[in-house]
Scaffold this motif. Structure first.
Motif, short mmCIF file in Angstrom:
data_model
loop_
_atom_site.label_atom_id
_atom_site.label_comp_id
_atom_site.label_asym_id
_atom_site.label_seq_id
_atom_site.Cartn_x
_atom_site.Cartn_y
_atom_site.Cartn_z
N LYS A 72 -7.66 6.28 12.44
CA LYS A 72 -7.98 5.37 11.14
C LYS A 72 -8.84 5.36 9.74
O LYS A 72 -7.76 4.84 8.79
CB LYS A 72 -9.52 4.93 12.40
CG LYS A 72 -10.24 4.30 11.34
CD LYS A 72 -11.84 3.89 11.91
CE LYS A 72 -12.31 2.53 10.82
NZ LYS A 72 -13.57 2.00 10.92
N ILE A 116 -6.35 4.06 7.02
CA ILE A 116 -6.93 3.61 5.56
C ILE A 116 -6.46 4.06 4.36
O ILE A 116 -6.95 3.49 3.41
CB ILE A 116 -8.94 3.47 6.03
CG1 ILE A 116 -9.21 2.99 7.08
CG2 ILE A 116 -8.96 3.43 4.72
CD1 ILE A 116 -10.95 2.32 7.44
N GLU A 137 -1.17 -6.68 4.53
CA GLU A 137 -2.60 -6.17 5.42
C GLU A 137 -3.61 -5.60 4.36
O GLU A 137 -4.64 -4.90 5.24
CB GLU A 137 -1.53 -4.15 5.96
CG GLU A 137 -0.51 -4.68 6.95
CD GLU A 137 0.64 -4.85 6.47
OE1 GLU A 137 1.13 -5.65 5.20
OE2 GLU A 137 1.93 -5.89 7.39
N PHE A 180 -7.70 -6.46 4.87
CA PHE A 180 -8.40 -4.60 4.69
C PHE A 180 -9.18 -4.44 3.89
O PHE A 180 -10.42 -4.48 3.72
CB PHE A 180 -7.44 -3.20 4.71
CG PHE A 180 -8.48 -2.18 4.13
CD1 PHE A 180 -9.21 -1.22 5.35
CD2 PHE A 180 -8.20 -1.70 2.83
CE1 PHE A 180 -9.42 0.11 5.18
CE2 PHE A 180 -9.20 -0.43 2.80
CZ PHE A 180 -9.66 0.35 3.45
N THR A 206 -11.47 -7.66 4.76
CA THR A 206 -12.72 -7.10 5.75
C THR A 206 -13.89 -6.24 5.15
O THR A 206 -15.17 -6.16 5.76
CB THR A 206 -11.72 -6.24 6.47
OG1 THR A 206 -10.59 -6.78 6.91
CG2 THR A 206 -12.76 -6.02 8.09
N ASN A 207 -13.66 -4.93 4.40
CA ASN A 207 -14.50 -4.44 3.55
C ASN A 207 -15.26 -5.59 3.30
O ASN A 207 -16.49 -5.21 2.74
CB ASN A 207 -13.84 -3.44 2.65
CG ASN A 207 -13.40 -2.19 3.15
OD1 ASN A 207 -14.07 -2.38 3.87
ND2 ASN A 207 -12.79 -1.32 2.29
N ARG A 213 -9.29 -14.79 5.48
CA ARG A 213 -8.69 -13.78 6.01
C ARG A 213 -8.07 -13.99 7.10
O ARG A 213 -6.84 -13.49 7.93
CB ARG A 213 -10.15 -12.53 6.39
CG ARG A 213 -9.20 -11.27 7.55
CD ARG A 213 -10.78 -10.53 7.93
NE ARG A 213 -11.20 -10.86 8.96
CZ ARG A 213 -12.49 -10.85 9.64
NH1 ARG A 213 -12.87 -9.41 8.80
NH2 ARG A 213 -13.11 -10.97 10.33
N LEU A 256 -3.06 -3.49 13.51
CA LEU A 256 -4.08 -3.76 12.05
C LEU A 256 -5.35 -4.18 12.35
O LEU A 256 -6.95 -3.71 12.94
CB LEU A 256 -3.58 -4.98 11.15
CG LEU A 256 -5.01 -5.20 10.09
CD1 LEU A 256 -4.54 -3.89 9.33
CD2 LEU A 256 -4.10 -6.30 9.20
N GLN A 271 -6.93 -1.15 14.25
CA GLN A 271 -7.65 -0.24 13.61
C GLN A 271 -9.23 -0.64 12.53
O GLN A 271 -9.61 -0.10 12.55
CB GLN A 271 -6.52 0.12 12.05
CG GLN A 271 -4.97 0.81 13.02
CD GLN A 271 -5.14 2.03 14.07
OE1 GLN A 271 -6.37 3.00 12.80
NE2 GLN A 271 -5.57 2.53 14.15
N LEU A 272 -9.03 -2.19 11.94
CA LEU A 272 -10.10 -2.27 11.55
C LEU A 272 -11.26 -3.04 12.64
O LEU A 272 -12.08 -3.59 12.21
CB LEU A 272 -9.49 -3.66 10.99
CG LEU A 272 -8.62 -3.72 9.52
CD1 LEU A 272 -7.94 -4.60 8.74
CD2 LEU A 272 -9.53 -2.56 8.57
#
Length: 88
Positions: free
Chosen positions: A3, A7, A21, A25, A28-29, A58, A76, A79-80
């Protein structure tokens, strides 16, 4: 791919800022930051609206990615640590 390395690869590449991607990302943050804000401020309706807009963006990007690159999409979301979108 771990991860942390995933990132760092996404966030450090300057030429990668427009990729789907990276956008997922960053959304998501933002979603995680707004969610923690809304836990403290339950009646902040403008932030709730912003959160819904970012969630929709998203979701559309993830739908596009799942059509174009299914393997990249699967990697993805793993990982997220987000759920897979529902398909109709």
């Amino acid at each position: 791919m771990e991860k942390n390395s995933f990132i760092s690869v996404i966030s450090q590449k300057e030429e990668n800022r427009g990729s789907v991607e990276f956008q997922v990302f960053s959304f998501t943050n933002k979603i995680r930051r707004l969610t923690s804000h809304l836990e403290l401020h339950k009646k902040d309706y403008l932030s709730q609206r912003g959160l819904r807009k970012i969630l929709g963006k998203r979701q559309r990007l993830l739908a596009y990615l799942s059509k174009k690159n299914r393997a990249g999409y699967k990697e993805l979301i793993v990982q997220l640590k987000i759920r897979e979108t529902k398909t109709r």
